[in-house]
Design a protein around this motif. Structure first.
Motif, PDB file in Angstrom:
ATOM      1  N   ILE A  83      77.154  22.151  59.453  1.00 18.10           N
ATOM      2  CA  ILE A  83      76.887  20.896  60.144  1.00 18.10           C
ATOM      3  C   ILE A  83      76.090  21.212  61.404  1.00 18.10           C
ATOM      4  CG2 ILE A  83      79.090  20.897  61.415  1.00 18.10           C
ATOM      5  CD1 ILE A  83      79.027  17.791  61.083  1.00 18.10           C
ATOM      6  N   TYR A  84      75.034  20.410  61.648  1.00 16.54           N
ATOM      7  CA  TYR A  84      74.121  20.677  62.753  1.00 16.54           C
ATOM      8  C   TYR A  84      74.035  19.443  63.668  1.00 16.54           C
ATOM      9  CZ  TYR A  84      72.420  24.173  59.345  1.00 16.54           C
ATOM     10  OH  TYR A  84      72.327  25.183  58.420  1.00 16.54           O
ATOM     11  N   PRO A  85      74.906  19.323  64.672  1.00 13.69           N
ATOM     12  CA  PRO A  85      74.763  18.222  65.639  1.00 13.69           C
ATOM     13  C   PRO A  85      73.576  18.471  66.570  1.00 13.69           C
ATOM     14  CG  PRO A  85      76.587  19.653  66.245  1.00 13.69           C
ATOM     15  CD  PRO A  85      76.096  20.151  64.926  1.00 13.69           C
ATOM     16  N   ALA A  86      72.954  17.404  67.052  1.00 10.05           N
ATOM     17  CA  ALA A  86      71.787  17.526  67.934  1.00 10.05           C
ATOM     18  C   ALA A  86      71.721  16.325  68.858  1.00 10.05           C
ATOM     19  CB  ALA A  86      70.499  17.629  67.117  1.00 10.05           C
ATOM     20  N   LEU A  87      71.142  16.540  70.032  1.00 10.87           N
ATOM     21  CA  LEU A  87      70.878  15.447  70.964  1.00 10.87           C
ATOM     22  C   LEU A  87      69.670  15.818  71.797  1.00 10.87           C
ATOM     23  CD1 LEU A  87      71.950  16.282  74.109  1.00 10.87           C
ATOM     24  CD2 LEU A  87      74.129  16.094  72.939  1.00 10.87           C
ATOM     25  N   GLY A  88      69.067  14.799  72.401  1.00  8.80           N
ATOM     26  CA  GLY A  88      67.887  15.076  73.198  1.00  8.80           C
ATOM     27  C   GLY A  88      67.323  13.838  73.839  1.00  8.80           C
ATOM     28  N   VAL A  89      66.250  14.027  74.592  1.00  9.30           N
ATOM     29  CA  VAL A  89      65.558  12.920  75.235  1.00  9.30           C
ATOM     30  C   VAL A  89      64.070  13.252  75.312  1.00  9.30           C
ATOM     31  CG1 VAL A  89      66.003  13.884  77.534  1.00  9.30           C
ATOM     32  CG2 VAL A  89      65.468  11.449  77.298  1.00  9.30           C
ATOM     33  N   ASN A  90      63.243  12.257  75.031  1.00  5.19           N
ATOM     34  CA  ASN A  90      61.789  12.362  75.159  1.00  5.19           C
ATOM     35  C   ASN A  90      61.324  11.356  76.201  1.00  5.19           C
ATOM     36  OD1 ASN A  90      61.683  14.216  72.981  1.00  5.19           O
ATOM     37  ND2 ASN A  90      61.704  12.523  71.525  1.00  5.19           N
TER      38      ASN A  90
END
Length: 876
Positions: free
Chosen positions: A498-505
Motif C-alpha cells: 500500500i502506497y499512501p501519498a500527499l502533496g501540494v502544487n
C-alpha cells in the motif's frame, strides 16, 4: 552467398533434470571466412533455431551462466534437429563471466550484448553497432528500441550521457570504443525503489573497451562544397573510472540541424513526463518551440556546442553537468491555398510567407547525487534554459475581396530556472519513503512589430488611418511554481503493498499583453477603450491526498488507486478580482499487468485526469494573435476532467524471430475547454469556454516483425477516431475525424552484401460534419541502401516519394527527395574521406495537405537546393 539455400538447425537446451534453459547462447562458427556466423538465444521453452549455409561446416558453442560450455561440430547438409543437455558448473559466477564472455546474457530485466561477436569492423558510430545486435534497432531520428520497446535513457559506463537522449550518443560515440551494451528494463534511478515504483522505463548502458576506460578519443570532421557550403564536426571523449568528459561541436550551413523539436521534448523529460504535467501541450506553442519546429527551409546555418562532465567527487557523492549552446539561422518560404468553410459558403485565400529567423539558446543542468549508504539517496537537480531570437517576416494574403500585406519583426526572450530536491530512504524491507520538492521560475517576453498596408478588423481595432499602419505588441509571462510530494511504500507482505501519498502544487502566474498603434508623429493610439490589453494575476493551489494498493495473484499484478484533490484558484485583471473559486475533485486510477511469459506482457492503465489552463486563457480582454485572428480569454474557466485508458500487448520471441506490439488508447473529456470562433471571411475571433460537449478519441497502433535469416519483415498499422464538437458562429457543430494507415517494410542484415531497407506507408484521413467532408490519401514508398565494399568503402543512399490526393477536389500533390554519400576509410588508418549529396534530386518544394474544423489547407514548403560536400575526418 545472396541466393544460397539455408538449412535450419533446431532443438532444445535443457539442464540435467530436463528443465528448459531460457537465455542460453548458441553460436555457429563457420570454417570458411566467407560465411557469416549464426547466433541464437533459447526461448522460455529452451528452443533455439540457427540458419546455416547448406553443405558448410560449423562449430557450435553453447553457453549458459552457471553451466559448462558445450562444443559440437556439424555439417549442414540438411535440416537437423538436436537437443542438448547442459551440466552445472562448479565455478563461481564471477569465474564464469570472466572465462566465457557469452555473446548475449539474459537475466530477468537485463540483457548484456558482447559487441565483438556481432561487429564486422566496418562500423563507424554507435548506431551501426546497435543495428547489428539481435532485437535492437535505431531509426533515422536516433531513437533506440530493444525488442520493440523504446530506450528512455542512455548511459556510458553507468554515467548519464548528456540528457540521456540517445540521439547524441548514436551519432557521435565511435564504434571501436564499445565493448558491451547493457539493456536494463523496468529501470529505476534508485536501486532500492525497483519493485516498488512501477517504472516502465528502459535504459541502455554502453560499456567502453578496456583501452578506452582511461583514455581520450574522438574525431574531427571537416568539409566544404559548392556555393560556400561547409561543415565542421569535432567530438572528444575522455573516460576514467571517476571522470568522464564529452565535448561535441557541429558547425554547418548544409541544413543538417543539430538540435530539433524532438531533442527539446527529451530535454523537458520526454513525452511520458509531459503527459503528467498540467498544460503540457503549451510546450509546443511557446516562442522557443515555434522556431525549432521548422524542419524545412531554404537556408539553415547551425553553430552547436555541447559539453558534459560526470565526476565522482567521493565514494558517496557524484556530480553530473552539461551545457548545450546553439546559434541557429533559418530562412523559410511557404505558399498556401486555403479554403475557409462555414455554413453559407467557402472563401479561398492565397497566402505567401517568408521569414528570416535567428535563434540563440542554452540548456544547462547540474546534478549532485549523495548516497551515504545503500538505503538513502539525496539528489539535487538544477536546470537553466535561456533563449533569445529575432524573426523578420513578410506575409502576403490575397482573397477575391481583399489583399493584405504584412511585415513583422518578432523578438522573444526567455529564462527558465527549475530546481528539484529528492530524498529517498529505505527504513526497512517493509517501509520506504520518498520526498520530492520542485520549484520553477520562468520569465518570457515577446515584442512584436506589425506593419500593415491597410486596416484589419475594422469593427474592433480603432486604427488611425495612415499610409502604413504600425501596430506594436508586447506579451510578458512570469511563472513561479512549487510542488511538494510525499509518498510512502508500505510492504505488507510479498504480494500486497500500500502506497499512501500527499502533496501540494502551487502556481503563481502573471500575464500581460499590450497592443497599440504607433503613429508617424510618434504619438500612441492606445486600444484600451476597444477592449484590448491585459494584466492578469493567476494563482492555483492543488492540495491532494490518496493511496495506491498493489497486489499480485501469480503473474497478475493489480494496482487500484484513489486521490482526493482540493483546488483553490484566483484570477485578477488589473488588480480587480474577477474569479475566486474552490473545487474538490476525486480522481480514481487503476493499473494491471499480466505476464504471460518472460517476453510477453499485457498491460491496462486507466486514469481520471484533471488539469487547468495557464494564465493566458483567463485574460478576458482582446489580443491580436495573427493578422486574421483575435483571441480573448475567459475568467470563468474551470479544470478539465477526462478519462484515459491505455491497453498494450507485447510479445517477443527470438526462437520464432517475431515481435508484436499493440496499443489501444481511449480518451473521453467529461468537462473540457474548447475554443468558440466567430468566422467572418478569413477573420476569426476566438475565445475559450468550459463545456461538456462530446470530445472522445480512440486510437490504435500495432506492429508485427518477422525475422527470417538475414531478412526482416515488418507490418504496422494505425487508426484513430475522434468525435468532437466546436462552436462556430454561435452554432454547435459535431465533427468526426478518421485516420487510418498501414506500412510494409523489408530489411536485410547481410554482413558482406548490400543491405536494403525498402517499404511504403499508406495513410487515409477524413474530417467532416453534416455540412462538409474532407478526405485525403497519402502514399509514401521509400528505399535506403547501405553497402560496405572493397575493404573500406561505404555507400549510403536514400529515396522517398510522396503522393497526396484530396479526394474531394481530386487535387494531386507529388514530391520526391533523395540523399547519398560515399565514405572511405583504409583499415587501421585514422583518416577517412566522404563525398555527400543532400537533396540530390534538387527538389524545389514539398507539398502537403491539412484540415481543421473550418479550414482546408494545401501547403507548399520550399526546400534548400542541392548540397554537394567533400568531407575529411581524422580519428584521434
Amino acid at each position: 552467398m545472396f541466393g544460397a539455400k539455408a538449412q535450419t538447425f533446431t532443438g532444445t537446451v535443457k539442464d540435467s533434470v530436463n528443465v528448459p534453459l531460457h537465455g542460453a547462447n548458441l553460436i555457429a562458427i563457420p570454417d570458411s571466412d566467407d560465411l557469416n556466423m549464426a547466433f541464437s538465444i533459447s526461448d522460455e521453452k529452451g528452443r533455439y533455431r540457427l540458419n546455416l549455409e547448406k553443405d558448410s561446416s560449423y562449430v557450435i558453442e553453447i553457453s549458459y551462466l552457471g553451466y559448462q560450455k558445450i562444443i559440437d561440430s556439424i555439417i549442414a547438409r540438411r535440416d537437423v534437429q538436436k537437443n542438448y543437455t547442459m551440466q552445472a558448473s562448479n565455478e563461481s559466477l564471477e569465474e564464469v563471466l570472466i572465462k566465457k564472455k557469452m555473446a548475449v546474457v539474459v537475466k530477468e530485466d537485463t540483457i548484456i550484448y558482447r559487441t565483438d561477436v556481432f561487429k564486422t569492423g566496418a562500423e563507424r558510430k554507435l548506431r551501426e553497432v546497435l543495428n547489428k545486435l539481435p532485437g535492437v534497432e535505431v531509426d533515422r531520428e536516433g531513437t533506440i528500441t530493444v525488442n520493440g520497446k523504446k530506450v528512455d535513457k542512455l548511459m556510458v559506463d553507468g554515467k548519464t550521457f548528456f540528457t540521456g537522449d540517445s540521439k547524441l550518443a548514436v551519432e557521435n560515440i565511435p564504434a571501436d570504443a564499445v565493448d558491451e551494451v547493457e539493456v536494463l528494463d523496468n529501470y529505476s534511478e534508485i536501486p532500492f525503489l525497483k519493485g516498488l515504483e512501477d517504472s516502465d522505463k528502459m535504459a541502455m548502458n554502453i560499456k567502453l573497451s578496456e583501452g578506452k576506460k582511461n583514455f581520450a578519443f574522438g574525431d574531427i570532421e571537416a568539409g566544404g562544397g559548392v556555393e560556400d557550403r561547409y561543415t565542421i564536426h569535432p567530438t572528444l571523449f575522455y573516460y576514467s573510472p571517476k571522470t568522464s568528459v564529452n565535448v561535441i561541436g557541429d558547425f554547418n550551413n548544409t541544413g543538417q540541424k543539430s538540435f530539433s523539436m524532438q531533442d527539446y521534448i527529451n530535454f523537458e523529460g520526454g513525452y511520458l513526463s509531459l503527459m503528467d504535467r498540467p498544460n503540457a501541450s503549451s510546450i509546443y506553442n511557446d516562442d522557443f518551440a515555434q522556431f525549432l519546429q521548422n524542419e524545412d527551409f531554404t537556408y539553415n546555418k547551425n553553430e552547436f556546442g555541447a559539453f558534459n562532465i560526470a565526476q565522482q567527487i567521493s565514494n558517496n557523492l557524484d556530480l553530473n553537468a552539461y551545457t548545450i549552446i546553439s546559434n541557429n539561422k533559418l530562412e523559410t518560404r511557404e505558399e498556401y491555398n486555403i479554403t475557409y468553410i462555414d455554413e453559407d459558403r467557402g472563401l479561398d485565400e492565397s497566402r505567401e510567407t517568408q521569414e528570416n529567423n535567428d535563434l540563440f539558446f542554452t540548456l544547462n543542468k547540474l546534478q549532485l547525487r549523495y548516497r551515504p549508504n545503500a538505503d538513502e539517496d539525496l539528489t539535487y537537480d538544477a536546470y537553466v534554459k535561456t533563449s533569445s531570437a529575432t524573426s523578420d517576416g513578410i506575409l502576403n494574403s490575397v482573397t477575391p475581396i481583399d489583399s493584405t500585406f504584412i511585415s513583422t519583426t518578432t523578438s522573444p526572450q526567455g529564462l527558465d530556472f527549475t530546481q528539484n530536491l529528492s530524498y529517498s530512504k529505505q527504513f526497512s524491507f517493509e517501509h520506504t519513503s520518498t520526498v520530492n520538492f520542485d520549484y520553477k521560475f520562468s520569465k518570457n517576453e515577446n515584442d512584436k512589430d506589425w506593419l500593415f498596408n491597410q486596416p484589419i478588423f475594422n469593427t474592433i481595432i480603432p486604427f488611425v488611418e495612415e499610409d502604413s499602419l504600425h501596430l506594436f505588441q508586447q506579451v510578458n509571462t512570469t511563472v513561479n511554481q512549487a510542488n511538494l510530494d510525499i509518498k510512502h511504500y508500505w510492504v505488507l507482505n510479498n504480494t500486497n503493498h500500500i502506497y499512501p501519498a500527499l502533496g501540494v502544487n502551487f502556481s503563481d502566474q502573471r500575464y500581460s499583453t499590450l497592443d497599440e498603434q504607433q503613429l508617424d508623429s510618434g504619438e500612441i493610439n492606445n486600444f484600451n477603450e476597444a477592449g484590448f490589453n491585459n494584466d492578469v494575476h493567476y494563482r492555483l493551489v492543488d492540495q491532494y491526498v490518496g493511496f495506491q494498493y498493489k497486489t499480485m495473484f501469480g503473474d497478475l499484478i493489480l494496482k487500484p488507486g484513489l486521490f482526493y484533490h482540493y483546488y483553490l484558484w484566483q484570477v485578477t485583471q488589473f488588480s480587480e478580482n474577477i474569479s475566486n473559486e474552490t473545487k474538490p475533485v476525486v480522481l480514481p486510477e487503476f493499473e494491471s499487468e499480466y505476464k504471460l511469459g518472460g517476453s510477453e506482457k499485457l498491460r491496462l492503465n486507466y486514469r481520471m485526469r484533471s488539469s487547468f489552463n495557464n494564465a493566458s486563457s483567463y485574460a478576458n480582454r482582446y489580443r491580436l494573435s495573427s493578422f486574421n485572428r483575435i483571441y480573448r480569454g475567459n475568467e470563468d474557466l474551470e479544470n478539465q476532467l477526462y478519462h484515459t485508458l491505455l491497453l498494450s500487448y507485447y510479445k517477443f520471441s527470438l526462437f520464432k524471430g517475431i515481435n508484436y506490439n499493440f496499443f489501444f488508447n481511449y480518451s473521453n473529456r467529461v468537462n473540457s475547454i474548447l475554443n468558440t470562433t466567430i468566422l467572418e471571411g478569413i477573420n476569426q475571433i476566438s475565445s475559450p469556454v468550459y463545456t461538456d460537449l462530446p470530445n472522445e478519441t480512440y486510437s490504435f497502433r500495432g506492429s508485427f516483425t518477422k525475422r527470417i535469416s538475414d531478412y526482416r519483415f515488418t507490418v504496422d498499422a494505425n487508426a484513430s477516431l475522434a468525435n468532437t464538437s466546436r462552436i462556430i458562429n454561435e452554432n454547435t457543430i459535431d465533427y468526426d475525424s478518421e485516420n487510418y494507415g498501414y506500412g510494409l517494410r523489408a530489411r536485410t542484415t547481410f554482413k558482406k552484401l548490400p543491405n536494403l531497407d525498402i517499404g511504403y506507408d499508406h495513410d487515409f484521413s477524413a474530417f467532416g460534419s453534416d455540412t462538409f467532408q474532407n478526405r485525403f490519401v497519402k502514399f509514401t514508398p521509400f528505399a535506403r541502401l547501405e553497402y560496405d565494399f572493397w575493404d573500406g568503402f561505404i555507400l549510403k543512399a536514400d529515396y522517398e516519394y510522396n503522393y497526396y490526393k484530396n479526394q474531394e477536389t481530386n487535387q494531386v500533390n507529388r514530391f520526391q527527395v533523395g540523399n547519398a554519400s560515399l565514405f572511405y576509410n583504409k583499415m587501421d588508418s585514422p583518416w577517412s574521406f566522404e563525398v555527400e549529396a543532400l537533396n540530390m534530386l534538387d527538389a524545389n518544394f514539398r507539398r502537403e495537405n491539412s484540415f481543421s474544423e473550418f479550414i482546408v489547407t494545401d501547403r507548399r514548403v520550399y526546400l534548400q537546393p542541392r548540397v554537394l560536400l567533400f568531407k575529411v575526418a581524422y580519428k584521434l
